[in-house]
Write a protein that holds these residues in place. Structure first.
Motif, PDB file in Angstrom:
ATOM      1  N   TRP A  50       0.873  -1.171   0.000  1.00 19.08           N
ATOM      2  CA  TRP A  50       0.000   0.000   0.000  1.00 19.08           C
ATOM      3  C   TRP A  50       0.909   1.219   0.000  1.00 19.08           C
ATOM      4  N   GLN A  51       0.746   2.089  -0.994  1.00 18.77           N
ATOM      5  CA  GLN A  51       1.552   3.297  -1.085  1.00 18.77           C
ATOM      6  C   GLN A  51       0.636   4.509  -1.099  1.00 18.77           C
ATOM      7  N   ASP A  52       1.009   5.516  -0.332  1.00 19.51           N
ATOM      8  CA  ASP A  52       0.244   6.753  -0.332  1.00 19.51           C
ATOM      9  C   ASP A  52       0.304   7.411  -1.698  1.00 19.51           C
ATOM     10  N   PRO A  53      -0.802   7.886  -2.244  1.00 19.78           N
ATOM     11  CA  PRO A  53      -0.739   8.698  -3.456  1.00 19.78           C
ATOM     12  C   PRO A  53      -0.220  10.084  -3.120  1.00 19.78           C
ATOM     13  N   PRO A  54       0.328  10.858  -4.057  1.00 18.16           N
ATOM     14  CA  PRO A  54       0.617  10.399  -5.397  1.00 18.16           C
ATOM     15  C   PRO A  54       1.886   9.582  -5.447  1.00 18.16           C
ATOM     16  N   ARG A  55       1.987   8.687  -6.421  1.00 18.95           N
ATOM     17  CA  ARG A  55       3.156   7.814  -6.490  1.00 18.95           C
ATOM     18  C   ARG A  55       4.324   8.485  -7.216  1.00 18.95           C
ATOM     19  N   SER A  56       4.029   9.539  -7.996  1.00 18.76           N
ATOM     20  CA  SER A  56       5.113  10.238  -8.670  1.00 18.76           C
ATOM     21  C   SER A  56       5.782  11.196  -7.697  1.00 18.76           C
ATOM     22  N   SER A  57       7.106  11.194  -7.706  1.00 18.75           N
ATOM     23  CA  SER A  57       7.842  12.037  -6.771  1.00 18.75           C
ATOM     24  C   SER A  57       8.225  13.373  -7.397  1.00 18.75           C
ATOM     25  N   HIS A  58       7.706  13.662  -8.584  1.00 19.78           N
ATOM     26  CA  HIS A  58       8.026  14.921  -9.246  1.00 19.78           C
ATOM     27  C   HIS A  58       6.731  15.649  -9.571  1.00 19.78           C
ATOM     28  N   HIS A  59       6.870  16.885 -10.040  1.00 15.41           N
ATOM     29  CA  HIS A  59       5.684  17.711 -10.294  1.00 15.41           C
ATOM     30  C   HIS A  59       5.740  18.346 -11.677  1.00 15.41           C
ATOM     31  N   ASP A  60       6.421  17.695 -12.605  1.00 16.21           N
ATOM     32  CA  ASP A  60       6.494  18.189 -13.973  1.00 16.21           C
ATOM     33  C   ASP A  60       5.261  17.682 -14.720  1.00 16.21           C
ATOM     34  N   GLU A  61       4.313  18.582 -14.984  1.00 14.53           N
ATOM     35  CA  GLU A  61       3.047  18.178 -15.586  1.00 14.53           C
ATOM     36  C   GLU A  61       3.238  17.554 -16.964  1.00 14.53           C
ATOM     37  N   THR A  62       4.196  18.061 -17.719  1.00 10.24           N
ATOM     38  CA  THR A  62       4.423  17.508 -19.052  1.00 10.24           C
ATOM     39  C   THR A  62       4.928  16.072 -18.955  1.00 10.24           C
ATOM     40  N   VAL A  63       5.820  15.826 -18.024  1.00  9.24           N
ATOM     41  CA  VAL A  63       6.337  14.466 -17.847  1.00  9.24           C
ATOM     42  C   VAL A  63       5.240  13.542 -17.320  1.00  9.24           C
ATOM     43  N   LEU A  64       4.402  14.046 -16.414  1.00  7.01           N
ATOM     44  CA  LEU A  64       3.280  13.240 -15.938  1.00  7.01           C
ATOM     45  C   LEU A  64       2.356  12.863 -17.093  1.00  7.01           C
ATOM     46  N   GLN A  65       2.123  13.802 -17.999  1.00 10.50           N
ATOM     47  CA  GLN A  65       1.305  13.505 -19.180  1.00 10.50           C
ATOM     48  C   GLN A  65       1.988  12.466 -20.060  1.00 10.50           C
ATOM     49  N   ALA A  66       3.318  12.584 -20.181  1.00 12.01           N
ATOM     50  CA  ALA A  66       4.063  11.604 -20.978  1.00 12.01           C
ATOM     51  C   ALA A  66       3.979  10.211 -20.357  1.00 12.01           C
ATOM     52  N   GLN A  67       4.108  10.136 -19.048  1.00 15.44           N
ATOM     53  CA  GLN A  67       4.002   8.845 -18.374  1.00 15.44           C
ATOM     54  C   GLN A  67       2.619   8.233 -18.582  1.00 15.44           C
ATOM     55  N   GLN A  68       1.583   9.056 -18.464  1.00 13.85           N
ATOM     56  CA  GLN A  68       0.222   8.554 -18.662  1.00 13.85           C
ATOM     57  C   GLN A  68       0.003   8.141 -20.104  1.00 13.85           C
ATOM     58  N   TRP A  69       0.557   8.908 -21.048  1.00  8.46           N
ATOM     59  CA  TRP A  69       0.427   8.588 -22.471  1.00  8.46           C
ATOM     60  C   TRP A  69       1.032   7.219 -22.752  1.00  8.46           C
TER      61      TRP A  69
END
Length: 328
Positions: free
Chosen positions: A207-226
């Motif tokens: 069980w991991q607390d959200p958010p699981r991403s340790s960064h806040h770069d929205e473009t990279v988050l979009q890339a990861q989701q893509w």
């Protein structure tokens, strides 16, 4: 150098000390054998005072560090406590401010079994998820009502605070640490040495607390989701940057800064995690699994899997299936 310390108290279970020591030590040795520039690892035993301590089991350990003057650490382990944790809690009461200080530096701290009570006494689990030994669930919940007890998980993580419910689960966590420090190939090689039947991966068990991403770069988050959304399609990374409206060079640089991986390494990791799950849970052929991951070439998939895991897809599946009980 990675520095790991384990706190020693008379009621500690030795296996929750020695197993992490051996798994992490083997990971360091294996990594150094493959790359002489890999970071070595030091494992320290700490107690209230330096010297010998005989555990309740009769095993005598030699501690080399005082718990009040530990050096900077990458990981601190609080071993499992035999029977009731209350005597150990009383013995550790004066040390709790130092434990809070260590946690505030960002050091990873992991409790095993009812050693989670030490974290709770220090206030480090308030409002956080936690687990403990199953036999202590009701008493833990009553004593620490502000802790979010996860009785269905053997591992929990909230930022740098980890709890594992059993000695077996500390092995899973140590393999996860080894992968984080030395990479997937080293972690898989060590895992196969200690547990050839292949255990549940950390991300599937924890069980991991959200958010699981340790960064806040929205473009990279979009890339990861893509990439995640198109994992089962034959995508190429040349499609990624235009889909996000940035240049390939900019995306590559920001992606690596945010995640520590290139987009290709991240995609390979997604595919590898999915492949391991399909090999474990399905009867799909190797070619069918490759197709499910958007790879048209089964040979390429097999080479990629072996490079990341140290074994072929077929060997991995055989090891997994070796766990199944056959009464015949």
């Amino acid at each position: 150098m990675f520095t790991v310390a384990a706190l020693v108290y008379p009621d500690a279970l030795a296996s929750s000390l020695t197993l992490p020591m051996e798994i992490l030590g083997a990971s360091s040795q294996t990594a150094l054998g493959a790359n002489r520039n890999a970071r070595p690892l030091s494992f320290l035993l700490a107690a209230e005072t330096v010297g010998t301590m005989t555990l309740a089991s009769g095993l005598t350990l030699h501690t080399t560090e005082s718990r009040d003057s530990l050096p900077p650490l990458d990981l601190l382990i609080l071993p499992a406590i035999w029977r009731t944790p209350l005597p150990t809690l009383r013995a550790c009461r004066d040390w709790l401010p130092e434990l809070r200080r260590i946690a505030a530096t960002g050091t990873r701290i992991c409790s095993v079994g009812t050693a989670s009570c030490i974290l709770a006494e220090a206030g480090l689990l308030t409002g956080r998820p936690a687990t403990t030994h199953w036999n202590w669930f009701e008493r833990f919940a009553k004593r620490y009502p502000d802790v979010n007890l996860k009785t269905r998980h053997l591992i929990t993580q909230s930022d740098n605070i980890y709890c594992v419910g059993s000695v077996n689960s500390i092995a899973d966590l140590c393999v996860h640490m080894a992968e984080d420090w030395y990479g997937s190939r080293i972690a898989r090689a060590v895992e196969h040495q200690f547990s050839p039947e292949i255990r549940r991966p950390f991300r599937a068990a924890a069980w991991q607390d959200p958010p699981r991403s340790s960064h806040h770069d929205e473009t990279v988050l979009q890339a990861q989701q893509w990439l995640q959304d198109r994992l089962h399609q034959p995508v190429t990374l040349q499609m990624l940057a235009p889909a996000l409206g940035v240049s390939g060079r900019t995306l590559h640089r920001r992606f690596q800064q945010a995640t520590g991986m290139t987009p290709q390494q991240y995609l390979n990791t997604l595919r590898n995690n999915s492949a391991r799950d399909l090999l474990r849970r399905s009867n799909l052929s190797i070619s069918e699994i490759a197709w499910q991951l958007g790879l048209q070439d089964a040979s390429h998939f097999s080479r990629l899997f072996r490079r990341l895991n140290g074994v072929s897809p077929g060997q991995y599946r055989a090891a997994v299936r070796g766990k199944l009980f056959d009464p015949g």
